[in-house]
Design a protein around this motif. Structure first.
Motif, PDB file in Angstrom:
ATOM      1  N   ILE A 232       0.765  -0.618  -0.203  1.00  9.45           N
ATOM      2  CA  ILE A 232       0.064  -0.334  -0.446  1.00  9.45           C
ATOM      3  C   ILE A 232       1.248   1.171  -0.041  1.00  9.45           C
ATOM      4  N   ARG A 233       0.839   2.126  -1.220  1.00 12.74           N
ATOM      5  CA  ARG A 233       1.793   3.138  -1.163  1.00 12.74           C
ATOM      6  C   ARG A 233       0.609   4.141   0.066  1.00 12.74           C
ATOM      7  N   VAL A 234       0.789   5.563   0.112  1.00  5.12           N
ATOM      8  CA  VAL A 234       0.071   6.239   1.400  1.00  5.12           C
ATOM      9  C   VAL A 234       1.093   7.799   0.379  1.00  5.12           C
ATOM     10  N   SER A 235       0.473   8.126   0.478  1.00  6.79           N
ATOM     11  CA  SER A 235       1.562   9.997  -0.045  1.00  6.79           C
ATOM     12  C   SER A 235      -0.539  10.952  -0.599  1.00  6.79           C
ATOM     13  N   ALA A 236       0.091  12.351  -0.405  1.00  5.27           N
ATOM     14  CA  ALA A 236      -0.561  13.597  -0.312  1.00  5.27           C
ATOM     15  C   ALA A 236      -0.824  13.571  -1.226  1.00  5.27           C
ATOM     16  N   ASP A 237      -2.305  13.548  -1.002  1.00  2.38           N
ATOM     17  CA  ASP A 237      -3.072  14.023  -3.012  1.00  2.38           C
ATOM     18  C   ASP A 237      -4.016  15.359  -2.218  1.00  2.38           C
ATOM     19  N   GLY A 238      -3.532  16.144  -1.790  1.00  2.92           N
ATOM     20  CA  GLY A 238      -4.401  17.402  -1.438  1.00  2.92           C
ATOM     21  C   GLY A 238      -3.074  18.232  -0.652  1.00  2.92           C
ATOM     22  N   PRO A 239      -3.928  19.908   0.042  1.00  2.32           N
ATOM     23  CA  PRO A 239      -2.242  20.450   0.705  1.00  2.32           C
ATOM     24  C   PRO A 239      -2.584  20.650   2.306  1.00  2.32           C
ATOM     25  N   LEU A 240      -1.368  20.232   2.709  1.00  2.09           N
ATOM     26  CA  LEU A 240      -1.216  19.940   3.844  1.00  2.09           C
ATOM     27  C   LEU A 240      -0.915  21.542   4.751  1.00  2.09           C
ATOM     28  N   LYS A 241      -1.144  21.326   5.690  1.00  6.55           N
ATOM     29  CA  LYS A 241      -0.706  22.328   7.113  1.00  6.55           C
ATOM     30  C   LYS A 241       0.063  21.663   7.746  1.00  6.55           C
ATOM     31  N   SER A 242       0.857  22.690   8.039  1.00 10.51           N
ATOM     32  CA  SER A 242       2.318  21.974   9.106  1.00 10.51           C
ATOM     33  C   SER A 242       1.710  23.051  10.750  1.00 10.51           C
TER      34      SER A 242
END
Length: 201
Positions: free
Chosen positions: A178-188
């Motif tokens: 299973i590959r998990v990646s960002a698919d939208g904006p992230l905030k720190s």
């Protein structure tokens, strides 16, 4: 804990539980049937009542030779009441057994649930040590992504649920990987201890 139990209820598929439920349903239906027969016989016209009583005594294999119609009536009503009382006792017993089995199977299912809360990278690291767990890879930009308390039936289901509940993440399955990646904006942001974390924007 209540949330975990609620999540487990749809997974309860014990054969014993199903059998106990069906037995309880049958007992309940027959108790109602006997109650209705008592009411019908009691309220029937004399001629109809005589036919019903004779038919009932025959179906229960009760010898009524030499009895008057009044005695036959009392015997029929008493027989129905006794059978109803006996079946009600068995119904209560069946319901108790059903509740015990439901409780036991639900508890067993809850014990096998997987829960996690923390950094996504920590989840990936913990899954690597599990036998038969899926191979999970994540992109470097979401290593510090904070996963809120999530529960599922297995490690694979847990990872997929995390993607479902976080709109900025996506999961791609390739066999056991299973590959998990960002698919939208992230905030720190920083937690109360000053640790850098990320979440969906």
């Amino acid at each position: 804990m209540l949330a975990e139990i609620w999540d487990a209820v749809p997974k309860v598929q014990s054969t014993f539980t199903l059998v106990a439920f069906l037995v309880a349903a049958c007992f309940s239906g027959y108790v109602y049937f006997l109650k209705q027969r008592t009411k019908i016989i009691t309220e029937a016209a004399p001629e109809r009542q005589r036919e019903l009583i004779n038919a009932l005594n025959e179906s229960f294999h009760i010898n009524t030779d030499g009895m008057s119609q009044t005695q036959k009536f009392k015997l029929a009503i008493e027989t129905l009441r006794e059978r109803r009382a006996r079946l009600t006792t068995w119904l209560i017993f069946s319901v108790v057994v059903l509740l015990v089995l439901v409780g036991w199977t639900t508890y067993s299912t809850v014990q096998n649930l997987v829960s996690f809360e923390g950094k996504l990278s920590a989840l990936v690291a913990s899954i690597k040590d599990e036998p038969n767990a899926p191979a999970v890879t994540i992109s470097s930009d979401i290593a510090d992504f904070w996963v809120s308390s999530t529960t599922a039936s297995s490690s694979r289901a847990l990872v997929l649920r995390i993607c479902e509940t976080n709109s900025c993440l996506t999961c791609e399955q390739d066999g056991a990987t299973i590959r998990v990646s960002a698919d939208g904006p992230l905030k720190s942001y920083q937690d109360k201890n000053g640790v850098e974390l990320k979440s969906c924007q």
